[in-house]
Design a protein around this motif. Sequence first.
Motif, short mmCIF file in Angstrom:
data_model
loop_
_atom_site.label_atom_id
_atom_site.label_comp_id
_atom_site.label_asym_id
_atom_site.label_seq_id
_atom_site.Cartn_x
_atom_site.Cartn_y
_atom_site.Cartn_z
N VAL A 426 0.86 -1.18 0.00
CA VAL A 426 0.00 0.00 0.00
C VAL A 426 0.90 1.24 0.00
N THR A 427 0.69 2.11 -0.98
CA THR A 427 1.58 3.27 -1.12
C THR A 427 0.77 4.55 -1.22
N ASN A 428 1.46 5.64 -0.94
CA ASN A 428 0.95 6.98 -1.21
C ASN A 428 2.15 7.84 -1.60
N GLN A 429 1.95 9.15 -1.72
CA GLN A 429 3.01 10.01 -2.19
C GLN A 429 4.21 10.08 -1.24
N TYR A 430 4.00 9.66 -0.01
CA TYR A 430 5.08 9.72 0.97
C TYR A 430 5.78 8.36 1.18
N THR A 431 5.29 7.33 0.51
CA THR A 431 5.83 5.99 0.73
C THR A 431 7.24 5.86 0.19
N ARG A 432 8.09 5.27 0.99
CA ARG A 432 9.45 4.96 0.55
C ARG A 432 9.64 3.46 0.55
N CYS A 433 10.53 3.00 -0.26
CA CYS A 433 10.80 1.56 -0.27
C CYS A 433 11.54 1.17 1.00
N TYR A 434 11.46 -0.11 1.34
CA TYR A 434 12.06 -0.62 2.57
C TYR A 434 13.39 -1.28 2.21
N PRO A 435 14.52 -0.70 2.65
CA PRO A 435 15.82 -1.30 2.33
C PRO A 435 16.09 -2.53 3.19
N VAL A 436 16.57 -3.58 2.54
CA VAL A 436 16.86 -4.80 3.29
C VAL A 436 18.04 -5.50 2.64
N ALA A 437 18.85 -6.18 3.46
CA ALA A 437 20.03 -6.87 2.94
C ALA A 437 20.20 -8.19 3.68
N ASN A 438 20.84 -9.14 3.00
CA ASN A 438 21.16 -10.42 3.64
C ASN A 438 22.35 -10.26 4.56
N ASP A 439 22.47 -11.20 5.48
CA ASP A 439 23.53 -11.14 6.47
C ASP A 439 24.90 -11.35 5.83
N ASN A 440 24.94 -12.10 4.73
CA ASN A 440 26.19 -12.28 4.00
C ASN A 440 25.88 -12.44 2.51
N PRO A 441 26.87 -12.21 1.64
CA PRO A 441 26.60 -12.23 0.20
C PRO A 441 26.66 -13.63 -0.43
N ARG A 442 26.78 -14.66 0.35
CA ARG A 442 27.02 -15.99 -0.21
C ARG A 442 25.74 -16.78 -0.47
N TYR A 443 24.57 -16.22 -0.20
CA TYR A 443 23.33 -16.93 -0.48
C TYR A 443 23.15 -17.09 -1.99
N PRO A 444 22.60 -18.23 -2.43
CA PRO A 444 22.29 -18.37 -3.87
C PRO A 444 21.13 -17.47 -4.26
N ASP A 445 21.12 -17.06 -5.50
CA ASP A 445 20.03 -16.24 -6.03
C ASP A 445 19.71 -16.75 -7.43
N PRO A 446 18.55 -17.41 -7.60
CA PRO A 446 17.48 -17.62 -6.64
C PRO A 446 17.81 -18.75 -5.65
N ILE A 447 16.93 -18.91 -4.65
CA ILE A 447 17.12 -19.93 -3.63
C ILE A 447 15.83 -20.73 -3.47
N SER A 448 15.97 -22.05 -3.23
CA SER A 448 14.77 -22.88 -3.06
C SER A 448 14.10 -22.53 -1.75
N LEU A 449 12.79 -22.76 -1.70
CA LEU A 449 12.05 -22.44 -0.47
C LEU A 449 12.59 -23.20 0.73
N PRO A 450 12.81 -24.55 0.66
CA PRO A 450 13.36 -25.25 1.83
C PRO A 450 14.72 -24.71 2.26
N ASP A 451 15.59 -24.37 1.26
CA ASP A 451 16.90 -23.83 1.62
C ASP A 451 16.77 -22.44 2.24
N ALA A 452 15.80 -21.69 1.76
CA ALA A 452 15.59 -20.36 2.32
C ALA A 452 15.14 -20.46 3.77
N LEU A 453 14.24 -21.41 4.07
CA LEU A 453 13.80 -21.60 5.45
C LEU A 453 14.96 -22.05 6.33
N ALA A 454 15.86 -22.86 5.77
CA ALA A 454 16.97 -23.39 6.56
C ALA A 454 18.05 -22.35 6.81
N THR A 455 18.33 -21.50 5.80
CA THR A 455 19.46 -20.58 5.92
C THR A 455 19.03 -19.13 6.16
#
Length: 704
Positions: A426-455
Amino acid sequence: MWRRLAVAVLAGGLVLAACGAPAAAGVAVVASAVPDRPAAAGELPDPGAVPAATTLTDRDGTPIAYLDEQYRLPVPYSRISTAMVAAVVDVEDRRFFSESGVDPIGTARALVTDAAGGDVQGGSTITQQYVKNWLIDVVDADDPAAQQADRADSIGRKIREAVLAQRLAHSASKQDVLAGYLNTLEFSGNLYGVEAASRAYFGTDAAHLDVPRAALLAGMVNNPTRYDPYRHPAAATDRRDTVIVAMRAAGSITPAQAAAATAAPLGVLPGGPVTPGGNCYGATPGAGFVCEYVVDQLQKAGITEHQLDTGGYTVRTTLDPKVTAAAQAAVDRNVPPAQDGVANTLALIRPGHDDHQILAMVSNRTPGTDGGAGQTTTDLVADPSNVFGAGSSFKIFTTAVALEAGTVGFDSTLPDPTSTCVTPPVTNQYTRCYPVANDNPRYPDPISLPDALATSPNTAFVELEARTGVPKVIDMARRLGLRDTLAAPLAGGTPITDPADPRSQDPRWNQPQSQYFQNLLSFTLGVSPVSTLEMANVAATIQSDGTWCRPDAVLSVTDRTGADVPVARTACDQAVAPGIAHTMAAGLGRDTITGTSAAAARNAHWTRPTIGKTGTTNTSESVAFVGATGGIDGIAGSSMVFADGAHPSQICPGTPVHLGQDCGKGAFGGTVAAPPWFDAVGTALGTAPDVPLPPPDPAYTPAR
């Protein structure tokens, strides 16, 4: 009855007649003081109404706590030793079994002296003393002025007691009167009645009191403070021996028995009297938080605090002593009780389709008021007390919603960039995107759902949350178990709506989390106050084929007569379809094998099939592990380690776990919260066989 009382008064009058008119006039005053009315409601002693402590037991029936205003454990005449009966009768009222409530001889003697203007005399029978104690400690227990009148050295007070004693004598057996008297007696401190006194002074029950111990208690009746065996052992010994002499004179014991009893030590427990305390602060080790939860559960079911403190109920709780001992030992090994600024909570639940029974609710902290000793006045385990959140364990809710909506399936892959900025739904004129990053850069992209839950990469789940919608994720959290958590505001406690309080204008204080996070993508990262118990129940809901039940700590309640007391309970409901629960269990089954808790599992030699999910907040002020094993008859639980002091900061692993800035990135759910979970659950399950996890449901394998 009145004729019998008149006989006593007349007896005094006949004696006084020989002393002249003034004395005779005194008798007239005495007679005129007799109240011409029936006893008021509650004035006549009722053994079934005497305040009695409520006893909480574990599931095996062993007491774990007592709730009381007066620590009293009433027992029938048949459970009082013959030595105790003889001791109190012989020293207090030798004619008890033959008189009719009022002793004419003693009363006449007292009335003669009183009416003649002398000091007010005793002459009270056990029945009269029972009435007096009943008025002071039961009828007028909350009225100091009335209690003072009940103790007043006045003829009117004595006549009132005599009237009630006569009525009581004609409505109850001698055995019931004597038992009622012994159950009503006040000893030192908050001790009432012979059973509680027997346990507190000697560690035994009233049925096993021998002559010297019975004589000590009977002697204390005269003046519990003066003859306190701890403060005044010499006076207590002299008084006990006086009772023994009276027993010998009455023929209740032989001279040889009297000599042996006189030579015996007082025999009281060291450091006593040993009492359990009248609330959950006095619970046995590991039981304090379950006790608090039980009290809250029963009060919500309609049993008031006053009823619990005076009703003499027996509450059999769900607490499993073996599981609780294992859990308490595990958290204490992980974080010592007095460790500054770090709490470790652990809740363990038995899954089920009809109920979710609490097996253990423990913490390195204990209920109490001594913060220096690691005590707390809040329910750290049941309440949303972890104000920093459960971290990535909230990704469970995003996954469940996405499976239910068909947004993903078990075999799906998720986009997983190292960092991104995600726009809320839900956005309006004041909405900004939410910045987010992984804890480390070694995750695969894309990642399987089970691996995502595990890691547990962050970007994959925040993007998935945006696709499914935050409100649906919040609702899934509620459905799976976070009912009370989501009702609490971001700042903790309860929402503040009083306009006079400036916090009532702040959404962090005035809104429940369910409202506050409606469009905030940070929800899936677990950044808000959360209950350890409710997160354990999330795992129990998944393990129970998707059936949610409110965590239950009460197996049964009986009143003092042994009759069952119904307890209203919240009905269970199907939170998610069994297929989703099975698919979630399969997806969460890799955490202890290849995921974030795998190292801790190896260190614990853990090989059981287990659903698991860790969580770590951004600055490591809180870490969590949520898991379950053993199927529907197994154990589900949650372990959380979080900063709980006045100056919270990063938690560091180590021996012990501690606060500090000397450990790099700090603690993780897998390194600090998972170990006590494995420790406790492994000990609790012992040699129980493994139960495999269910496979993913084919209906939820591909995205729909």
